[in-house]
Design an enzyme around this catalytic site. Structure first.
Site, short mmCIF file in Angstrom:
data_model
loop_
_atom_site.label_atom_id
_atom_site.label_comp_id
_atom_site.label_asym_id
_atom_site.label_seq_id
_atom_site.Cartn_x
_atom_site.Cartn_y
_atom_site.Cartn_z
N ASP A 23 0.84 -1.21 0.15
CA ASP A 23 -0.02 -0.05 -0.32
C ASP A 23 0.75 1.19 -0.11
O ASP A 23 0.32 2.38 0.04
CB ASP A 23 -0.96 0.16 1.32
N SER A 24 2.14 0.91 -0.11
CA SER A 24 2.97 2.06 -0.17
C SER A 24 2.81 2.81 -1.87
O SER A 24 3.27 3.80 -2.08
CB SER A 24 4.49 1.79 -0.36
N ASP A 70 -1.06 -6.00 -0.07
CA ASP A 70 -1.41 -5.50 1.21
C ASP A 70 -2.96 -5.34 1.47
O ASP A 70 -3.49 -5.06 0.59
CB ASP A 70 -0.91 -4.24 1.33
N LYS A 83 -1.11 -9.48 3.10
CA LYS A 83 -0.21 -8.90 4.48
C LYS A 83 -1.03 -7.98 5.24
O LYS A 83 -2.08 -7.04 4.52
CB LYS A 83 1.11 -8.44 4.06
N GLU A 128 -1.28 -5.49 8.74
CA GLU A 128 -0.35 -4.81 9.81
C GLU A 128 -1.13 -4.83 11.21
O GLU A 128 -2.49 -4.67 11.52
CB GLU A 128 -0.45 -3.38 9.68
N GLU A 132 9.34 -3.61 10.55
CA GLU A 132 9.91 -2.43 10.26
C GLU A 132 10.31 -1.46 11.10
O GLU A 132 9.56 -1.21 12.26
CB GLU A 132 8.59 -1.70 9.54
O1 KIV Z 1 3.37 -1.05 1.51
C1 KIV Z 1 4.98 -1.46 1.68
O2 KIV Z 1 5.60 -1.12 0.76
C2 KIV Z 1 5.12 -2.14 2.83
C3 KIV Z 1 6.69 -2.42 3.04
C4 KIV Z 1 7.16 -1.10 3.52
C5 KIV Z 1 7.02 -3.63 3.93
O3 KIV Z 1 4.48 -2.61 3.70
#
Ligand code: KIV
Length: 272
Positions: free
Chosen positions: A52-53, A91, A121, A123, A190
């Site tokens: 989600d970056s 994510d 993934k 969080e 992280e």
């Molecule tokens: O969204 C992302 O790129 C991440 C990484 C920083 C692990 O979660």
């Protein structure tokens, strides 16, 4: 075109587990689109994260919070069309799983059905235990994410290193064990002290992949735009830049503008 690995077998969650067992480090990088995912996969990356970056590096937001489930699915689909070997993780975006485990499993099922990715993934630790249980009960593999969790940036108030204090380190360790016990296949840590990363990797049997978590964890992940030097502004201590694509692209674009303005482009060979 050369590839880093001759082993073209699909990377699975089980293969990551075997890599940890034999001490082989796991490589992981983000991708958000077909073209880059294709290059990254063919270079031999073990895991591709549709992070989600994308909110920061693709959409230009200052946090990951605005990312929607539909947007994550769009990026996931684009990446999946390119990838043959790497394990692809998508994510779960902010708001798609927190506080409502039924919505969490619905969101995870949409990701799996619509993108054909390998896993998701998510969080957080104990506070999202129910969501994790429900998603796992649907047969969807989960990679956890602890330490600096960018979706909680408004709670932290800063992107500084997490878990330096004993109480937070203890909670992180407990959460890491909980995620393993619940059945997560892997964990991202992280921006935490390297000593804590080492302890988590030693105590857990699932692979622990770090970003700013030191060199003792089982693998490393970076954001593709950062490691390729497309972003100039972002320079945390943990980032190693492997290229300076900002300058390369900037110079190529200026060259093209010059050629158009000077009528050098297109020439006769480039015309019909
Ligand atoms: O969204 C992302 O790129 C991440 C990484 C920083 C692990 O979660």
């Amino acid at each position: 075109m050369s590839t880093y690995t001759e082993d073209t077998r699909k990377v699975t969650t089980h293969r990551l587990f075997e890599m940890k067992q034999r001490g082989e480090k796991i490589s992981m990088l983000t991708a958000y689109d077909y073209s880059m995912a294709s290059i990254i996969d063919q270079a031999g990356m073990d895991v591709i994260l549709v992070g989600d970056s994308a909110s920061n590096v693709i959409a230009g937001n200052t946090t990951t919070l605005p990312m929607t489930l539909d947007q994550m699915i769009y990026h996931g689909k684009s990446v999946m069309k390119a990838v043959k070997r790497a394990l692809v993780v998508v994510d779960m975006p902010f708001g798609s799983y927190q506080g409502n485990s039924k919505e969490a499993v619905h969101s995870a099922i949409r990701i799996m059905k619509e993108t054909h990715a390998d896993c998701i993934k998510i969080e957080g630790g104990i506070e999202i235990k129910e969501s994790i249980q429900r998603i796992l009960s649907a047969g969807i593999p989960i990679m956890g994410h602890l330490g600096l969790t960018p979706q909680s940036i408004n709670k932290f108030g800063t992107y500084a290193v997490r878990a330096k204090e004993e109480a937070e380190a203890k909670k992180l360790l407990e959460d890491a064990h909980l995620l393993e016990e619940l059945g997560c296949f892997s964990l991202v840590l992280e921006k935490i002290p390297a000593s804590l990363g080492k302890r988590v990797a030693e105590e857990l049997s699932i692979p622990v992949i770090g970003i700013g978590a030191g060199g003792y964890v089982d693998g490393q992940v970076l954001v593709m735009h950062d490691m390729l030097g497309i972003n100039k502004e972002f320079s945390p201590r943990f980032l190693r830049r492997y290229a300076n694509l900002y300058d390369t692209i900037h110079d190529a674009v200026q060259h093209y503008i010059e050629d158009v303005k000077s009528k050098d482009f297109p020439n006769e060979k480039e015309s019909y």
